[in-house]
Write a protein that holds these residues in place. Sequence first.
Motif, PDB file in Angstrom:
ATOM      1  N   GLN A   1       0.836  -1.301   0.021  1.00 28.26           N
ATOM      2  CA  GLN A   1       0.074  -0.050   0.057  1.00 28.26           C
ATOM      3  C   GLN A   1       0.924   1.516  -0.141  1.00 28.26           C
ATOM      4  N   THR A   2       0.566   2.240  -0.796  1.00 25.31           N
ATOM      5  CA  THR A   2       0.962   3.481  -0.839  1.00 25.31           C
ATOM      6  C   THR A   2       0.001   4.495  -0.567  1.00 25.31           C
ATOM      7  N   SER A   3       0.136   5.425   0.710  1.00 25.95           N
ATOM      8  CA  SER A   3      -0.758   6.230   0.866  1.00 25.95           C
ATOM      9  C   SER A   3      -0.585   7.677   0.228  1.00 25.95           C
ATOM     10  N   ILE A   4      -1.428   8.314  -0.034  1.00 24.68           N
ATOM     11  CA  ILE A   4      -1.281   9.901  -0.814  1.00 24.68           C
ATOM     12  C   ILE A   4      -2.350  10.684  -0.051  1.00 24.68           C
ATOM     13  N   GLY A   5      -1.537  11.789   0.093  1.00 23.46           N
ATOM     14  CA  GLY A   5      -2.237  13.022   1.055  1.00 23.46           C
ATOM     15  C   GLY A   5      -1.185  14.086   0.985  1.00 23.46           C
ATOM     16  N   ARG A   6      -2.030  15.193   1.935  1.00 21.34           N
ATOM     17  CA  ARG A   6      -1.230  16.373   2.240  1.00 21.34           C
ATOM     18  C   ARG A   6      -0.362  16.192   3.521  1.00 21.34           C
ATOM     19  N   ASP A   7      -0.795  15.450   4.327  1.00 26.46           N
ATOM     20  CA  ASP A   7       0.029  15.122   5.609  1.00 26.46           C
ATOM     21  C   ASP A   7       1.350  14.528   5.030  1.00 26.46           C
ATOM     22  N   PRO A   8       2.422  15.197   5.674  1.00 23.93           N
ATOM     23  CA  PRO A   8       3.915  14.387   5.503  1.00 23.93           C
ATOM     24  C   PRO A   8       4.019  13.049   6.000  1.00 23.93           C
ATOM     25  N   SER A   9       3.240  12.504   6.791  1.00 23.81           N
ATOM     26  CA  SER A   9       3.165  11.191   6.983  1.00 23.81           C
ATOM     27  C   SER A   9       2.943   9.971   5.821  1.00 23.81           C
ATOM     28  N   ASN A  10       2.236  10.768   4.727  1.00 21.61           N
ATOM     29  CA  ASN A  10       2.085   9.911   3.611  1.00 21.61           C
ATOM     30  C   ASN A  10       3.176   9.441   2.794  1.00 21.61           C
ATOM     31  N   ASP A  11       3.107   8.395   2.151  1.00 26.95           N
ATOM     32  CA  ASP A  11       4.127   8.126   1.172  1.00 26.95           C
ATOM     33  C   ASP A  11       4.400   8.948  -0.035  1.00 26.95           C
ATOM     34  N   ILE A  12       3.386   9.470  -0.575  1.00 34.58           N
ATOM     35  CA  ILE A  12       3.274  10.556  -1.503  1.00 34.58           C
ATOM     36  C   ILE A  12       2.596  11.828  -0.864  1.00 34.58           C
ATOM     37  N   VAL A  13       3.544  12.799  -0.751  1.00 37.26           N
ATOM     38  CA  VAL A  13       2.906  14.013  -0.213  1.00 37.26           C
ATOM     39  C   VAL A  13       2.526  15.155  -1.338  1.00 37.26           C
ATOM     40  N   LEU A  14       1.331  15.214  -1.413  1.00 38.70           N
ATOM     41  CA  LEU A  14       0.750  16.444  -2.263  1.00 38.70           C
ATOM     42  C   LEU A  14       0.427  17.484  -1.490  1.00 38.70           C
ATOM     43  N   ASP A  15       1.400  18.666  -1.279  1.00 37.65           N
ATOM     44  CA  ASP A  15       1.200  19.724  -0.511  1.00 37.65           C
ATOM     45  C   ASP A  15       0.373  20.911  -1.144  1.00 37.65           C
ATOM     46  N   ASP A  16      -0.867  20.564  -1.142  1.00 36.96           N
ATOM     47  CA  ASP A  16      -1.891  21.522  -1.607  1.00 36.96           C
ATOM     48  C   ASP A  16      -3.253  21.438  -0.804  1.00 36.96           C
ATOM     49  N   ILE A  17      -4.245  22.717  -0.612  1.00 32.61           N
ATOM     50  CA  ILE A  17      -5.182  22.638   0.082  1.00 32.61           C
ATOM     51  C   ILE A  17      -6.190  21.860  -0.418  1.00 32.61           C
ATOM     52  N   THR A  18      -6.135  21.602  -1.620  1.00 32.40           N
ATOM     53  CA  THR A  18      -7.214  20.821  -2.399  1.00 32.40           C
ATOM     54  C   THR A  18      -7.086  19.316  -2.125  1.00 32.40           C
ATOM     55  N   VAL A  19      -5.908  18.938  -1.565  1.00 31.70           N
ATOM     56  CA  VAL A  19      -5.576  17.399  -1.346  1.00 31.70           C
ATOM     57  C   VAL A  19      -5.975  17.189   0.112  1.00 31.70           C
ATOM     58  N   SER A  20      -6.913  16.279   0.507  1.00 36.15           N
ATOM     59  CA  SER A  20      -6.980  16.017   2.056  1.00 36.15           C
ATOM     60  C   SER A  20      -5.630  15.417   2.712  1.00 36.15           C
ATOM     61  N   ARG A  21      -5.719  15.424   4.093  1.00 37.58           N
ATOM     62  CA  ARG A  21      -4.750  14.921   4.880  1.00 37.58           C
ATOM     63  C   ARG A  21      -4.397  13.644   4.272  1.00 37.58           C
ATOM     64  N   HIS A  22      -5.248  12.745   4.328  1.00 36.22           N
ATOM     65  CA  HIS A  22      -5.102  11.424   3.878  1.00 36.22           C
ATOM     66  C   HIS A  22      -6.075  10.971   2.735  1.00 36.22           C
ATOM     67  N   HIS A  23      -5.728  11.342   1.394  1.00 37.66           N
ATOM     68  CA  HIS A  23      -6.610  11.423   0.546  1.00 37.66           C
ATOM     69  C   HIS A  23      -7.005   9.841  -0.136  1.00 37.66           C
ATOM     70  N   CYS A  24      -6.005   9.483  -0.469  1.00 36.78           N
ATOM     71  CA  CYS A  24      -6.653   7.927  -1.182  1.00 36.78           C
ATOM     72  C   CYS A  24      -5.172   6.996  -1.012  1.00 36.78           C
ATOM     73  N   ASP A  25      -5.538   5.669  -1.237  1.00 32.11           N
ATOM     74  CA  ASP A  25      -4.357   4.688  -1.092  1.00 32.11           C
ATOM     75  C   ASP A  25      -4.364   3.894  -2.459  1.00 32.11           C
ATOM     76  N   ILE A  26      -3.013   3.528  -2.792  1.00 29.29           N
ATOM     77  CA  ILE A  26      -2.651   2.650  -3.974  1.00 29.29           C
ATOM     78  C   ILE A  26      -2.407   1.413  -3.481  1.00 29.29           C
ATOM     79  N   ASP A  27      -2.786   0.196  -4.107  1.00 26.44           N
ATOM     80  CA  ASP A  27      -2.333  -1.174  -3.540  1.00 26.44           C
ATOM     81  C   ASP A  27      -1.792  -1.829  -4.952  1.00 26.44           C
ATOM     82  N   LEU A  28      -0.365  -2.450  -4.592  1.00 29.69           N
ATOM     83  CA  LEU A  28       0.013  -3.115  -5.643  1.00 29.69           C
ATOM     84  C   LEU A  28       0.339  -4.525  -5.037  1.00 29.69           C
TER      85      LEU A  28
END
Length: 146
Positions: free
Chosen positions: A71-98
């Motif tokens: 699992q790869t987490s995507i979100g605005r919070d620095p604890s995510n694996d992929i950090v997208l630093d913008d107010i339009t992104v939730s702190r923990h927005h979504c997850d990608i599973d491979l």
Amino acid sequence: MAENHEPESEELADDVVVEHEPTITYVPVSEDAISILTPEQASAIAGIEGYALIVQRGPQTGKTWLLPKGQTSIGRDPSNDIVLDDITVSRHHCDIDLTDDVLGFSDAGSTNGTYVNDRRADERRLDPGDRLLVGKFHLVVAHGDG
């Protein structure tokens, strides 16, 4: 004795240098060079092993994240694996599973939702060429040529 930990660089052309880190590749592109990859193009990206997410439009255009198994987490919070630093992104927005070369996506209850190929989605399988909209980040799913 200190070791040098600078990213490796690879010369692609006279004026393009690609920097490599363990999970991020950045290929600078000019504003007028941005184009959407077709599914065929996204299925065989040279230099990428496995799956990746490429920012095609929006902040950080050209940035690419290689997706590891699991699992790869995507979100605005620095604890995510992929950090997208913008107010339009939730702190923990979504997850990608491979798993076993199958890529899946699930929204994590984000405020603005996540869109796959221009349709809001809670979860689904992803294939090369699929477009993911997370806040104002336009990402495309890519797969290496190997």
